[in-house]
Design an enzyme around this catalytic site. Structure first.
Site, PDB file in Angstrom:
ATOM      1  N   THR A   1      26.372  81.944  51.521  1.00 35.76           N
ATOM      2  CA  THR A   1      26.102  81.716  50.114  1.00 35.76           C
ATOM      3  C   THR A   1      27.359  81.418  49.314  1.00 35.76           C
ATOM      4  O   THR A   1      28.468  81.814  49.686  1.00 35.76           O
ATOM      5  CB  THR A   1      25.397  82.939  49.494  1.00 35.76           C
ATOM      6  OG1 THR A   1      26.278  84.069  49.558  1.00 35.76           O
ATOM      7  CG2 THR A   1      24.103  83.262  50.228  1.00 35.76           C
ATOM      8  N   VAL A   2      27.167  80.721  48.205  1.00 33.57           N
ATOM      9  CA  VAL A   2      28.178  80.575  47.161  1.00 33.57           C
ATOM     10  C   VAL A   2      27.589  81.187  45.886  1.00 33.57           C
ATOM     11  O   VAL A   2      26.365  81.176  45.722  1.00 33.57           O
ATOM     12  CB  VAL A   2      28.545  79.086  46.926  1.00 33.57           C
ATOM     13  CG1 VAL A   2      29.327  78.534  48.087  1.00 33.57           C
ATOM     14  CG2 VAL A   2      27.322  78.226  46.631  1.00 33.57           C
TER      15      VAL A   2
ATOM     16  N   TRP B   1      27.351  75.824  53.796  1.00 35.20           N
ATOM     17  CA  TRP B   1      27.963  74.965  52.797  1.00 35.20           C
ATOM     18  C   TRP B   1      29.239  74.373  53.411  1.00 35.20           C
ATOM     19  O   TRP B   1      29.891  75.020  54.239  1.00 35.20           O
ATOM     20  CB  TRP B   1      28.345  75.762  51.551  1.00 35.20           C
ATOM     21  CG  TRP B   1      27.185  76.234  50.732  1.00 35.20           C
ATOM     22  CD1 TRP B   1      26.535  77.421  50.856  1.00 35.20           C
ATOM     23  CD2 TRP B   1      26.542  75.535  49.658  1.00 35.20           C
ATOM     24  NE1 TRP B   1      25.526  77.508  49.922  1.00 35.20           N
ATOM     25  CE2 TRP B   1      25.512  76.361  49.167  1.00 35.20           C
ATOM     26  CE3 TRP B   1      26.752  74.289  49.055  1.00 35.20           C
ATOM     27  CZ2 TRP B   1      24.684  75.989  48.111  1.00 35.20           C
ATOM     28  CZ3 TRP B   1      25.936  73.905  48.012  1.00 35.20           C
ATOM     29  CH2 TRP B   1      24.908  74.740  47.539  1.00 35.20           C
TER      30      TRP B   1
ATOM     31  N   CYS C   1      24.946  74.957  42.384  1.00 31.63           N
ATOM     32  CA  CYS C   1      24.327  76.279  42.480  1.00 31.63           C
ATOM     33  C   CYS C   1      24.418  77.031  41.151  1.00 31.63           C
ATOM     34  O   CYS C   1      25.510  77.191  40.607  1.00 31.63           O
ATOM     35  CB  CYS C   1      25.029  77.070  43.581  1.00 31.63           C
ATOM     36  SG  CYS C   1      24.587  78.810  43.641  1.00 31.63           S
TER      37      CYS C   1
ATOM     38  N   TYR D   1      12.629  80.324  41.169  1.00 32.60           N
ATOM     39  CA  TYR D   1      12.522  80.253  42.629  1.00 32.60           C
ATOM     40  C   TYR D   1      11.201  80.851  43.109  1.00 32.60           C
ATOM     41  O   TYR D   1      10.603  80.392  44.076  1.00 32.60           O
ATOM     42  CB  TYR D   1      13.702  80.982  43.279  1.00 32.60           C
ATOM     43  CG  TYR D   1      14.990  80.215  43.191  1.00 32.60           C
ATOM     44  CD1 TYR D   1      15.391  79.382  44.226  1.00 32.60           C
ATOM     45  CD2 TYR D   1      15.803  80.303  42.066  1.00 32.60           C
ATOM     46  CE1 TYR D   1      16.573  78.656  44.145  1.00 32.60           C
ATOM     47  CE2 TYR D   1      16.987  79.588  41.970  1.00 32.60           C
ATOM     48  CZ  TYR D   1      17.364  78.762  43.013  1.00 32.60           C
ATOM     49  OH  TYR D   1      18.533  78.040  42.919  1.00 32.60           O
TER      50      TYR D   1
END
Length: 340
Positions: A117-118, A83, A50, A181
């Site tokens: 999220t990370v 995740w 990421c 993105y």
């Protein structure tokens, strides 16, 4: 990095809109949000794949926070749930004792309604996520965690340059970090073309800015450089083909390619970049873009180590500070996953 990326269905133009409503609790020196900076209390959860998490890995290493902030690595792929800690024995994080990162989110906010999220910072005693606000996280590493920086830590967010760093970083985020993105997840041809034009206009602006200066702001590495690097590192392996950002490869943009190699060859940058996990994440997880799940073999990586010539522009990577020392064995990028 959110769990899924889709064009906003309410947007008839098919434009990609990122959900930026993060958990904004901060870990501060004075603990005003209820979470004071304390050595050993928190765990930084990341995935090498990421770009947003990669920033925190770089900054933690540059500032020498390894002894006070532990790190947990998720695997490069995930499903719609979370995740996961696939890389650890038993697929369980050895400190948090969980397989799904979502468990730490749910402990903070039951039935957490948004994407898992990370990066995320978890309060180890309670097992709760404190924050996933990646933009503020690295700024706080530079400021709120300053008492625990290593000797010789660089000034990544020096006070006299903060306004300029913020201004440059804002444009990098909207036009480049998120711009790729916007191309990759455009829901219409028109939305894609607008996104494509915006991205390359910004890359041309950055090329002009960096043609006569070694770093983005001032004469040393700052937060702005960290934020740009993680997108540039993924450009040819992923974004050029997978996200259709194919006007030119990074390797065909002379100034940005030399700049990226300069950073890559600086301790803290290339040694935290895992190209294998990067490709696995994007090409396997984004099944709507790549339904076969086939991961490309290329591009060739050894050219990241070729001379870049940027020293001629002057500048001092770490200012009055020094490079970070060798990486801990347990935190090294696996053999064969990077250049060299």
């Amino acid at each position: 990095m959110a769990m899924s990326y889709v064009a906003d269905p309410s947007n008839a133009g098919g434009e990609f809109n990122r959900d930026t409503a993060y958990i904004t609790t901060r870990i501060t020196a004075d603990g005003r949000d209820g979470y004071p900076v304390e050595p050993g209390r928190y765990r930084l959860v990341v995935a090498r794949a990421c770009p947003w998490a990669n920033r925190t890995i770089i900054v933690r290493r540059l500032l020498g926070l390894e002894d006070v902030l532990s790190i947990g690595f998720c695997g490069p792929t995930h499903d719609e749930r979370s995740w996961t800690f696939d890389l650890d024995p038993g697929a369980v994080d050895p400190v948090l004792g969980i397989h799904f990162l979502r468990d730490a989110y749910n402990r903070r906010i039951p039935d957490y309604p948004k994407g898992i999220t990370v990066p995320a910072i978890v309060d180890v005693p309670s097992g709760e996520v404190v924050t996933n606000d990646f933009a503020q996280m690295t700024l706080d590493f530079s400021t709120e965690w300053a008492a625990f920086h290593r000797d010789g830590a660089p000034q990544l967010y020096p006070e006299p340059l903060r306004d300029e760093i913020d201004e440059v970083a804002r444009r990098i985020y909207t036009e480049v970090n998120n711009g790729v993105y916007r191309c990759g997840f455009a829901g219409s041809q028109r939305a894609y073309e607008r996104a494509y034009d915006r991205l390359f206009a910004a890359l041309d602006w950055l090329s002009e800015r960096l043609a006569g200066r070694r770093y983005l702001v001032g004469d040393t590495i700052t937060e702005a450089d960290v934020r740009l690097f993680t997108t540039l590192a993924r450009f040819d392996p992923v974004y050029h083909g997978h996200f259709k950002t194919n006007r030119s490869k990074l390797a065909e943009m002379p100034v940005l390619w030399a700049y990226a190699r300069d950073l890559f060859q600086t301790p803290g940058f290339g040694d935290t970049t895992d190209f294998v996990q990067i490709k696995q994440h994007y090409y396997i997880v984004h099944a709507d873009i790549n339904p076969t799940g086939v991961v490309p073999e290329g591009p060739e990586l050894s050219n990241w180590l070729t001379p870049h010539g940027r020293e001629a522009l002057g500048g001092r990577p770490f200012g009055d500070g020094t490079p970070p020392g060798p990486m801990r064995e347990c935190e090294r990028v696996p053999e064969g996953h990077s250049a060299g």
